[in-house]
Design an enzyme around this catalytic site. Sequence first.
Site, PDB file in Angstrom:
ATOM      1  N   LYS A  53       0.847  -1.205   0.000  1.00 45.61           N
ATOM      2  CA  LYS A  53       0.000   0.000   0.000  1.00 45.61           C
ATOM      3  C   LYS A  53       0.869   1.237   0.000  1.00 45.61           C
ATOM      4  CE  LYS A  53      -3.919  -1.805   2.544  1.00 45.61           C
ATOM      5  NZ  LYS A  53      -4.352  -2.146   3.883  1.00 45.61           N
ATOM      6  N   GLN A  97      -5.243  -1.393   9.614  1.00 44.78           N
ATOM      7  CA  GLN A  97      -5.130  -2.758   9.076  1.00 44.78           C
ATOM      8  C   GLN A  97      -5.765  -3.760  10.047  1.00 44.78           C
ATOM      9  OE1 GLN A  97      -3.721  -3.541   5.996  1.00 44.78           O
ATOM     10  NE2 GLN A  97      -4.434  -5.624   6.390  1.00 44.78           N
ATOM     11  N   ASP A 120     -11.624   2.974   3.790  1.00 46.13           N
ATOM     12  CA  ASP A 120     -12.006   1.564   3.670  1.00 46.13           C
ATOM     13  C   ASP A 120     -13.523   1.414   3.558  1.00 46.13           C
ATOM     14  OD1 ASP A 120     -10.196  -0.458   3.433  1.00 46.13           O
ATOM     15  OD2 ASP A 120      -9.774  -0.650   5.577  1.00 46.13           O
TER      16      ASP A 120
END
Length: 292
Positions: A53, A97, A120
């Site tokens: 990422k 995460q 997200d």
Amino acid sequence: MDNIIDGKAFAANLRAEVAAKVATLKSQHSIVPGLAVVLVGEDPASQVYVRNKGKQTVETGMQSFEHKLPDTTSQDELMSLIDTLNADDSVHGILVQLPLPKQIQEAAVINHISPEKDVDGFHLSNVGRLAIGEPGIVPCTPLGCIMMLRDALGDLSGMHAVVVGRSNIVGKPMASLLLQENCTVEITHSRTRNLQEECLRADILVAAVGRPEMIKGDWVKPGAAVIDVGINRIEAEDGKTRLVGDVEFSSAAKVAGKITPVPGGVGPMTIACLLHNTLQQACKINNVEVPA
Ligand code: NDP
């Protein structure tokens, strides 16, 4: 095979498009989108994912902020970092995460992120927006799937879509997006009776189960579009491990009109969509149009 949807190429195009828009945003408005990624603990798969990422964020011209915390981090410490990132004007996207260590409540942490920076799309406010068809931030993996479906099939209106799996991160948002595209949507799961029969009805079949090669070629209606979200590591005959999806590619590809492979299908689209979401939010937060 000309029925394969090349997710790797599609993701590379999307990243190039994002990079061009980031460059325009910089030159016209002096805004540099910033993505903060928070990793708690030492999970090896998460570490690889976070590294990728960060690399792709920088390659598209955005700022990448990585926060690596020990697995003994308390909920209060994590919440306090999120407060700092919520207030930081150079950060337009925050991603924590998952999974998080046991002492931390995932839902509380996710819902502590400012909904505008929740790239997200897991904050309850964004989940609710998607459910009622209001503009909001859409989770990256299902967003990638819908982009590839639109590109491969054009108008999805009226198609019968079957989603296998009802998780909050893939199955449910995928179903909402297909509904927004005017598909007739069926959600199936571990308690569904006659799953093969349900799958055989699908013009669009999305597999998000986490069971290696569960869906075989004789579960697929001839000509259907098959999107395989599954990522499963299995041991091959030579003792090495290899990645397979939730669909048995060798048999399904003979029947499907379009199909995503694993690897190289849905997987690469997830990070590309994360960068796409970060760019969108950088524009929204700064009240400027997304560059054309
Ligand atoms: P979850 O484990 O959260 O959900 C799996 C779903 O599949 C559940 O709804 C479960 O049903 C259903 N299911 C399990 N077994 C069966 C069965 N035998 N028949 C029918 N349905 C079944 O998984 P995720 O949604 O998080 O992930 C699914 C897959 O997608 C995984 O392989 C994961 O690695 C992959 N993935 C890939 C991503 C990417 O490409 N970037 C991102 C996210 C996930 P029930 O609810 O009844 O238990």
